[in-house]
Design a protein around this motif. Structure first.
Motif, mmCIF file in Angstrom:
data_model
loop_
_atom_site.group_PDB
_atom_site.id
_atom_site.type_symbol
_atom_site.label_atom_id
_atom_site.label_comp_id
_atom_site.label_asym_id
_atom_site.label_seq_id
_atom_site.Cartn_x
_atom_site.Cartn_y
_atom_site.Cartn_z
ATOM 1 N N LEU A 33 36.056 30.519 37.520
ATOM 2 C CA LEU A 33 35.560 29.066 37.674
ATOM 3 C C LEU A 33 34.855 28.256 36.597
ATOM 4 O O LEU A 33 34.548 27.271 36.734
ATOM 5 N N ARG A 34 34.477 29.187 35.583
ATOM 6 C CA ARG A 34 33.468 28.758 34.766
ATOM 7 C C ARG A 34 34.297 27.725 33.625
ATOM 8 O O ARG A 34 33.694 26.573 33.609
ATOM 9 N N ARG A 35 35.384 27.561 33.365
ATOM 10 C CA ARG A 35 36.085 26.710 32.389
ATOM 11 C C ARG A 35 36.592 25.395 33.197
ATOM 12 O O ARG A 35 36.758 24.571 32.792
ATOM 13 N N ASP A 36 37.112 26.241 34.340
ATOM 14 C CA ASP A 36 38.073 24.946 35.171
ATOM 15 C C ASP A 36 37.801 25.090 36.541
ATOM 16 O O ASP A 36 37.842 26.181 37.101
ATOM 17 N N GLN A 37 37.322 23.937 37.088
ATOM 18 C CA GLN A 37 36.856 23.933 38.587
ATOM 19 C C GLN A 37 37.911 23.149 39.431
ATOM 20 O O GLN A 37 37.701 22.446 40.557
ATOM 21 N N SER A 38 39.157 23.275 39.082
ATOM 22 C CA SER A 38 40.103 22.475 39.631
ATOM 23 C C SER A 38 40.614 23.155 40.908
ATOM 24 O O SER A 38 40.385 24.455 41.290
ATOM 25 N N ARG A 39 41.412 22.462 41.660
ATOM 26 C CA ARG A 39 42.030 23.063 42.946
ATOM 27 C C ARG A 39 42.835 24.255 42.562
ATOM 28 O O ARG A 39 42.623 25.203 43.483
ATOM 29 N N LYS A 40 43.558 24.010 41.732
ATOM 30 C CA LYS A 40 44.357 25.264 41.288
ATOM 31 C C LYS A 40 43.578 26.471 40.760
ATOM 32 O O LYS A 40 44.019 27.584 41.271
ATOM 33 N N SER A 41 42.646 26.165 40.155
ATOM 34 C CA SER A 41 41.830 27.432 39.753
ATOM 35 C C SER A 41 41.026 27.969 40.918
ATOM 36 O O SER A 41 40.899 29.251 40.899
ATOM 37 N N VAL A 42 40.656 27.198 41.835
ATOM 38 C CA VAL A 42 40.054 27.891 43.125
ATOM 39 C C VAL A 42 40.886 28.574 43.859
ATOM 40 O O VAL A 42 40.459 29.818 44.094
ATOM 41 N N TYR A 43 42.155 28.259 43.935
ATOM 42 C CA TYR A 43 43.308 29.118 44.639
ATOM 43 C C TYR A 43 43.502 30.177 43.746
ATOM 44 O O TYR A 43 43.558 31.471 44.532
ATOM 45 N N THR A 44 43.688 30.315 42.550
ATOM 46 C CA THR A 44 43.894 31.270 41.543
ATOM 47 C C THR A 44 42.958 32.453 41.882
ATOM 48 O O THR A 44 43.024 33.464 41.785
ATOM 49 N N ALA A 45 41.758 31.767 41.528
ATOM 50 C CA ALA A 45 40.386 32.790 41.555
ATOM 51 C C ALA A 45 40.604 33.547 42.883
ATOM 52 O O ALA A 45 40.349 34.741 42.945
ATOM 53 N N LEU A 46 40.796 32.907 44.101
ATOM 54 C CA LEU A 46 40.845 33.331 45.321
ATOM 55 C C LEU A 46 41.824 34.402 45.503
ATOM 56 O O LEU A 46 41.629 35.643 46.129
ATOM 57 N N ILE A 47 43.125 34.246 45.223
ATOM 58 C CA ILE A 47 44.362 35.099 45.272
ATOM 59 C C ILE A 47 44.067 36.329 44.260
ATOM 60 O O ILE A 47 44.419 37.234 44.840
ATOM 61 N N VAL A 48 43.743 36.178 43.220
ATOM 62 C CA VAL A 48 43.656 37.171 42.150
ATOM 63 C C VAL A 48 42.543 38.053 42.571
ATOM 64 O O VAL A 48 42.834 39.456 42.656
ATOM 65 N N SER A 49 41.517 37.522 43.158
ATOM 66 C CA SER A 49 40.352 38.522 43.551
ATOM 67 C C SER A 49 40.742 39.297 44.830
ATOM 68 O O SER A 49 40.352 40.432 45.095
ATOM 69 N N SER A 50 41.406 38.513 45.690
ATOM 70 C CA SER A 50 42.010 38.925 47.132
ATOM 71 C C SER A 50 42.942 40.032 46.763
ATOM 72 O O SER A 50 42.735 41.324 47.179
ATOM 73 N N VAL A 51 43.866 39.865 46.096
ATOM 74 C CA VAL A 51 44.748 40.812 45.436
ATOM 75 C C VAL A 51 44.429 42.088 45.078
ATOM 76 O O VAL A 51 44.904 43.495 45.532
ATOM 77 N N VAL A 52 43.638 41.876 43.845
ATOM 78 C CA VAL A 52 42.955 43.066 43.243
ATOM 79 C C VAL A 52 42.257 43.960 44.188
ATOM 80 O O VAL A 52 42.090 45.082 44.194
ATOM 81 N N PHE A 53 41.350 43.395 45.024
ATOM 82 C CA PHE A 53 40.505 43.772 45.900
ATOM 83 C C PHE A 53 41.267 44.833 46.942
ATOM 84 O O PHE A 53 41.007 45.847 47.384
ATOM 85 N N GLY A 54 42.452 44.232 47.512
ATOM 86 C CA GLY A 54 43.431 44.907 48.407
ATOM 87 C C GLY A 54 43.692 46.285 47.679
ATOM 88 O O GLY A 54 43.990 47.330 48.136
ATOM 89 N N LEU A 55 44.463 45.772 46.257
ATOM 90 C CA LEU A 55 44.884 47.231 45.549
ATOM 91 C C LEU A 55 43.963 48.264 45.154
ATOM 92 O O LEU A 55 44.453 49.380 45.174
ATOM 93 N N ILE A 56 42.778 47.697 44.899
ATOM 94 C CA ILE A 56 41.853 48.922 44.767
ATOM 95 C C ILE A 56 41.644 49.784 45.926
ATOM 96 O O ILE A 56 41.459 51.076 45.522
ATOM 97 N N HIS A 57 41.644 49.212 47.095
ATOM 98 C CA HIS A 57 41.619 50.160 48.243
ATOM 99 C C HIS A 57 42.777 51.204 48.399
ATOM 100 O O HIS A 57 42.613 52.110 49.174
ATOM 101 N N GLY A 58 43.943 50.918 47.860
ATOM 102 C CA GLY A 58 44.617 52.139 47.701
ATOM 103 C C GLY A 58 44.577 52.926 46.888
ATOM 104 O O GLY A 58 45.342 54.138 47.162
ATOM 105 N N MET A 59 43.436 53.195 46.338
ATOM 106 C CA MET A 59 42.950 54.321 45.670
ATOM 107 C C MET A 59 42.292 55.385 46.498
ATOM 108 O O MET A 59 42.156 56.574 46.283
ATOM 109 N N ASN A 60 42.235 55.135 47.821
ATOM 110 C CA ASN A 60 41.880 55.892 48.947
ATOM 111 C C ASN A 60 42.626 57.086 49.001
ATOM 112 O O ASN A 60 42.300 57.940 49.491
ATOM 113 N N VAL A 61 44.033 56.977 48.758
ATOM 114 C CA VAL A 61 44.877 57.831 48.960
ATOM 115 C C VAL A 61 44.520 59.088 48.151
ATOM 116 O O VAL A 61 44.915 60.236 48.369
ATOM 117 N N VAL A 62 44.119 58.645 46.817
ATOM 118 C CA VAL A 62 43.623 59.857 45.971
ATOM 119 C C VAL A 62 42.291 60.859 46.558
ATOM 120 O O VAL A 62 42.274 61.808 46.220
#
Length: 165
Positions: free
Chosen positions: A30-59
């Protein structure tokens, strides 16, 4: 009653995961762009990455079925914690929510390793956790989409970056 290990793991995970996935992932997006689209993108990207990292628990020895449930649940939690961070500009509410969630989850599952990895397969507790996360994530998503709320979020983050510049 949660063990000392479960509580300490929950506190550690709550703090460091919020620092990384919200503080170090959302905020810079959100540093360069604080638009509605940037807020949603940041939220979705961080949530998906957070979810996927938890898949490493299988290791770490977690069963496949509970790892899949953790990925989905963590992604939903990412939305909840992300909305809290976006609306407040502060990590502490997310840290508190994350820690409380993990203490409850570790206590209800009944089988976690010392590293906080769920070693038991999917249980009724896992399904209840998922159902609660779906409900709260849907509400959080609807909340942040409200025009006045989104305007406040954008104003907050524009102010944060102006102050820090």
């Amino acid at each position: 009653i949660p063990s000392f290990t479960s509580v300490s793991t929950a506190i550690y995970a709550g703090f460091f995961e919020e620092l990384v996935f919200r503080g170090m992932l959302i905020a810079p997006m959100l540093r360069r762009d604080q638009s509605r689209k940037s807020v949603y993108t940041a939220l979705i990207v961080s949530s998906v990455v957070f979810g996927l990292i938890h898949g490493m628990n299988v290791v770490g020895g977690a069963p496949i079925d509970s790892s899949i449930m953790q990925v989905v649940t963590a992604a939903l939690l990412g939305i909840i914690f992300g909305v809290a961070f976006l609306c407040t500009g502060n990590l502490w509410l997310g840290v508190l929510l994350h820690t409380v969630h993990d203490i409850i989850a570790f206590s209800n599952v009944g089988a976690t390793s010392e590293a906080g990895i769920i070693t038991k397969g999917v249980t009724i507790s896992t399904w209840l956790d998922l159902a609660m996360c779906i409900a709260v994530a849907v509400y959080a998503n609807m909340y942040i989409r409200k025009e006045p709320v989104m305007n406040d979020v954008i104003k907050l983050w524009r102010g944060k970056w102006r102050e820090g510049a």
